[in-house]
Write an enzyme that holds these catalytic residues in place. Structure first.
Site, PDB file in Angstrom:
ATOM      1  N   ASN A   1      80.862 -23.276   9.982  1.00 52.18           N
ATOM      2  CA  ASN A   1      81.104 -22.740  11.415  1.00 52.18           C
ATOM      3  C   ASN A   1      80.469 -24.037  12.274  1.00 52.18           C
ATOM      4  OD1 ASN A   1      81.328 -22.193  14.126  1.00 52.18           O
ATOM      5  ND2 ASN A   1      80.425 -19.923  13.736  1.00 52.18           N
TER       6      ASN A   1
ATOM      7  N   HIS B   1      89.343 -20.964  15.546  1.00 44.22           N
ATOM      8  CA  HIS B   1      88.129 -21.128  15.458  1.00 44.22           C
ATOM      9  C   HIS B   1      87.561 -20.624  14.185  1.00 44.22           C
ATOM     10  CE1 HIS B   1      83.740 -21.657  15.556  1.00 44.22           C
ATOM     11  NE2 HIS B   1      83.318 -20.345  15.885  1.00 44.22           N
TER      12      HIS B   1
ATOM     13  N   CYS C   1      81.213 -21.613  20.942  1.00 44.40           N
ATOM     14  CA  CYS C   1      82.264 -21.774  20.030  1.00 44.40           C
ATOM     15  C   CYS C   1      83.597 -21.955  20.669  1.00 44.40           C
ATOM     16  CB  CYS C   1      82.211 -20.742  18.952  1.00 44.40           C
ATOM     17  SG  CYS C   1      80.738 -20.750  18.003  1.00 44.40           S
TER      18      CYS C   1
HETATM   19  O1  UT7 Z   1      81.193 -18.463  16.113  1.00 41.38           O
HETATM   20  C1  UT7 Z   1      80.528 -17.441  16.770  1.00 41.38           C
HETATM   21  C2  UT7 Z   1      81.160 -16.446  16.527  1.00 41.38           C
HETATM   22  N1  UT7 Z   1      80.238 -15.710  15.319  1.00 41.38           N
HETATM   23  C3  UT7 Z   1      80.846 -15.329  14.468  1.00 41.38           C
HETATM   24  O2  UT7 Z   1      82.052 -15.021  14.337  1.00 41.38           O
HETATM   25  C4  UT7 Z   1      80.122 -14.499  13.490  1.00 41.38           C
HETATM   26  C5  UT7 Z   1      80.475 -13.228  13.411  1.00 41.38           C
HETATM   27  N2  UT7 Z   1      79.772 -12.272  12.232  1.00 41.38           N
HETATM   28  C6  UT7 Z   1      79.947 -12.708  11.021  1.00 41.38           C
HETATM   29  O3  UT7 Z   1      80.640 -13.500  10.516  1.00 41.38           O
HETATM   30  C7  UT7 Z   1      79.270 -11.607   9.875  1.00 41.38           C
HETATM   31  O4  UT7 Z   1      78.747 -10.448  10.623  1.00 41.38           O
HETATM   32  C8  UT7 Z   1      78.174 -12.305   8.963  1.00 41.38           C
HETATM   33  C9  UT7 Z   1      78.646 -13.140   8.038  1.00 41.38           C
HETATM   34  C10 UT7 Z   1      77.302 -13.103   9.960  1.00 41.38           C
HETATM   35  C11 UT7 Z   1      77.352 -11.082   8.252  1.00 41.38           C
HETATM   36  O5  UT7 Z   1      78.313 -10.420   7.615  1.00 41.38           O
HETATM   37  P1  UT7 Z   1      78.459  -8.872   7.217  1.00 41.38           P
HETATM   38  O6  UT7 Z   1      79.241  -8.435   6.764  1.00 41.38           O
HETATM   39  O7  UT7 Z   1      78.387  -8.362   8.854  1.00 41.38           O
HETATM   40  O8  UT7 Z   1      76.877  -8.539   6.963  1.00 41.38           O
HETATM   41  P2  UT7 Z   1      75.761  -7.847   7.606  1.00 41.38           P
HETATM   42  O9  UT7 Z   1      75.206  -8.754   8.590  1.00 41.38           O
HETATM   43  O10 UT7 Z   1      76.240  -6.364   7.521  1.00 41.38           O
HETATM   44  O11 UT7 Z   1      74.700  -7.901   6.049  1.00 41.38           O
HETATM   45  C12 UT7 Z   1      74.830  -6.954   5.087  1.00 41.38           C
HETATM   46  C13 UT7 Z   1      73.555  -7.261   4.087  1.00 41.38           C
HETATM   47  C14 UT7 Z   1      72.347  -6.997   4.779  1.00 41.38           C
HETATM   48  O12 UT7 Z   1      71.632  -6.466   3.757  1.00 41.38           O
HETATM   49  P3  UT7 Z   1      71.566  -4.888   3.776  1.00 41.38           P
HETATM   50  O13 UT7 Z   1      70.820  -4.506   5.281  1.00 41.38           O
HETATM   51  O14 UT7 Z   1      72.720  -4.207   3.764  1.00 41.38           O
HETATM   52  O15 UT7 Z   1      70.412  -4.310   2.989  1.00 41.38           O
HETATM   53  C15 UT7 Z   1      71.840  -8.522   5.050  1.00 41.38           C
HETATM   54  O16 UT7 Z   1      70.527  -8.315   5.043  1.00 41.38           O
HETATM   55  O17 UT7 Z   1      73.737  -8.625   3.679  1.00 41.38           O
HETATM   56  C16 UT7 Z   1      72.426  -9.182   3.902  1.00 41.38           C
HETATM   57  N3  UT7 Z   1      72.195 -10.651   4.044  1.00 41.38           N
HETATM   58  C17 UT7 Z   1      72.336 -11.342   3.093  1.00 41.38           C
HETATM   59  N4  UT7 Z   1      72.137 -11.608   1.824  1.00 41.38           N
HETATM   60  C18 UT7 Z   1      72.413 -12.612   1.214  1.00 41.38           C
HETATM   61  C19 UT7 Z   1      72.451 -11.077   5.436  1.00 41.38           C
HETATM   62  N5  UT7 Z   1      72.703 -12.469   5.263  1.00 41.38           N
HETATM   63  C20 UT7 Z   1      72.392 -12.978   3.874  1.00 41.38           C
HETATM   64  C21 UT7 Z   1      72.482 -14.128   3.138  1.00 41.38           C
HETATM   65  N6  UT7 Z   1      72.430 -13.880   1.520  1.00 41.38           N
HETATM   66  N7  UT7 Z   1      72.779 -15.416   3.689  1.00 41.38           N
END
Ligand code: UT7
Length: 327
Positions: free
Chosen positions: A284, A254, A117
């Site tokens: 992204n 980004h 990225c």
């Molecule tokens: O470009 C390169 C760099 N990449 C990035 O910068 C990405 C960085 N990370 C992020 O943007 C975020 O961490 C994410 C958008 C990927 C995830 O957001 P988050 O607030 O960190 O969520 P999480 O991973 O802590 O997940 C929260 C909950 C989980 O459920 P439990 O374990 O709390 O029951 C996931 O299973 O959300 C669930 N979850 C979803 N639910 C509905 C994960 N993906 C989804 C989804 N739809 N697509």
């Protein structure tokens, strides 16, 4: 008086997006997710996805042609082609050589750069060093990706996040007095730390599985590092150029996640109205996200000649970097 020297000035910008738009509503039919979750956690509402047979080099070539037209130049005027990508058409040759050939150019040099990225920021910094050294005169700097090909479309934690597209700028070596008010690339700062490989990687490759593989990400872990890393490298640009957040006209980060963008802007004291956001429309697009956002904000009249523009990115590796450009 500053001595006369050379700066890499932006002559043109262009972009290309696949026609097909996949909305969050359509994602709901593919994996167990909701529009509400995607919008709240990421700010993404839709992404463009390449058609069957539509490759990274095709998108890169279209973006390059648009940037050349915007610059009022022809392909023969370019002697340096750099494509930042992690999703090449083939393991080799480089996408950049395919773009060079598609544009009908047989002189100069073309190569790919892989910093995931952060690729576009790394490519701008690389092109700048070629141009400032005097070895080359005009560069096409392209970020182009078809991340849809790397996704596991059954993994809701990653497949909702990414999209396809390409963006390009033309940089030209121009005599400069080196003043802060004079156009061109003023400062570039690049970093990497390979210890973080497992937090964001693709689980395949020619030398391991002999397959392309799928993107794997510990999203929360990447998120935790992102804001600190990008704000550190932006502050390094500020210090190098002798500017503060108040001097910045446009912040073009980004586009990974709206929450990361907002937290970074807030930490730096950059008002939200100076931040260019396209993650809602493009998702992204990895190395393509910054030049796509530049193309949008130049075309809609926000970024104008004379504006001070900060670009930054962080991604797999980890790699991260920033560049300060007087438009
Ligand atoms: O470009 C390169 C760099 N990449 C990035 O910068 C990405 C960085 N990370 C992020 O943007 C975020 O961490 C994410 C958008 C990927 C995830 O957001 P988050 O607030 O960190 O969520 P999480 O991973 O802590 O997940 C929260 C909950 C989980 O459920 P439990 O374990 O709390 O029951 C996931 O299973 O959300 C669930 N979850 C979803 N639910 C509905 C994960 N993906 C989804 C989804 N739809 N697509």
């Amino acid at each position: 008086m500053n001595p006369v020297r050379v700066r890499s000035t932006v002559r043109g910008v262009g972009s290309a997006l696949p026609e097909r738009i996949v909305t969050n509503a359509e994602m709901e039919t593919i994996v167990d997710t909701t529009d509400e979750w995607i919008v709240q956690r990421t700010g993404i509402r839709q992404r463009h996805v390449a058609a069957e047979g539509e490759t990274t080099s095709m998108l890169a070539t279209r973006a390059a042609e648009a940037a050349l037209a915007d610059a009022g130049l022809v392909a023969a005027d370019i002697d340096l082609f750099i494509v930042a990508t992690s999703t090449p058409d083939y393991t080799f040759p480089a996408v950049a050589t395919q773009v060079q050939a598609a544009l009908g150019v047989t002189h100069g040099v073309a190569f790919d750069l892989q910093a995931v990225c952060s690729g576009f920021v790394f490519a701008v910094a690389t092109a700048d060093k070629f141009l400032v050294s005097g070895s080359h005169k005009r560069a096409l700097v392209i970020g182009a990706e078809t991340f849809s090909r790397l996704l596991d479309w059954t993994d809701r934690t990653t497949c909702v996040l990414f999209g396809d597209g390409a963006g390009a700028i033309v940089l030209e070596a121009t005599p400069s007095d080196g003043a802060l008010t004079s156009p061109g690339v003023i400062s570039t700062q690049l970093r990497s730390d390979g210890r973080h490989r497992a937090k964001l990687y693709v689980d395949g490759g020619p030398s391991t599985t002999k397959t392309v593989g799928h993107l794997k990400m510990e999203g929360r872990e990447v998120f935790k590092h992102a804001v600190g890393m990008v704000t550190d490298v932006i502050k390094a640009c500020f210090d190098d150029a002798g500017v503060t957040a108040a001097d910045i006209d446009w912040f073009v980060p980004h586009q990974a996640n709206r929450r990361i963008i907002d937290a970074s802007a807030d930490k730096l004291g950059l008002p939200r109205e100076k931040v260019v956001v396209t993650v809602d429309r493009h998702g992204n697009t990895s190395a393509a996200s910054i030049p796509l956002a530049l193309a949008v904000s130049v075309k809609d009249g926000r970024i104008k000649k004379g504006d001070l523009v900060m670009i930054e990115a962080m991604g797999g590796g980890f790699t991260w970097g920033a560049a300060l450009i007087r438009w």
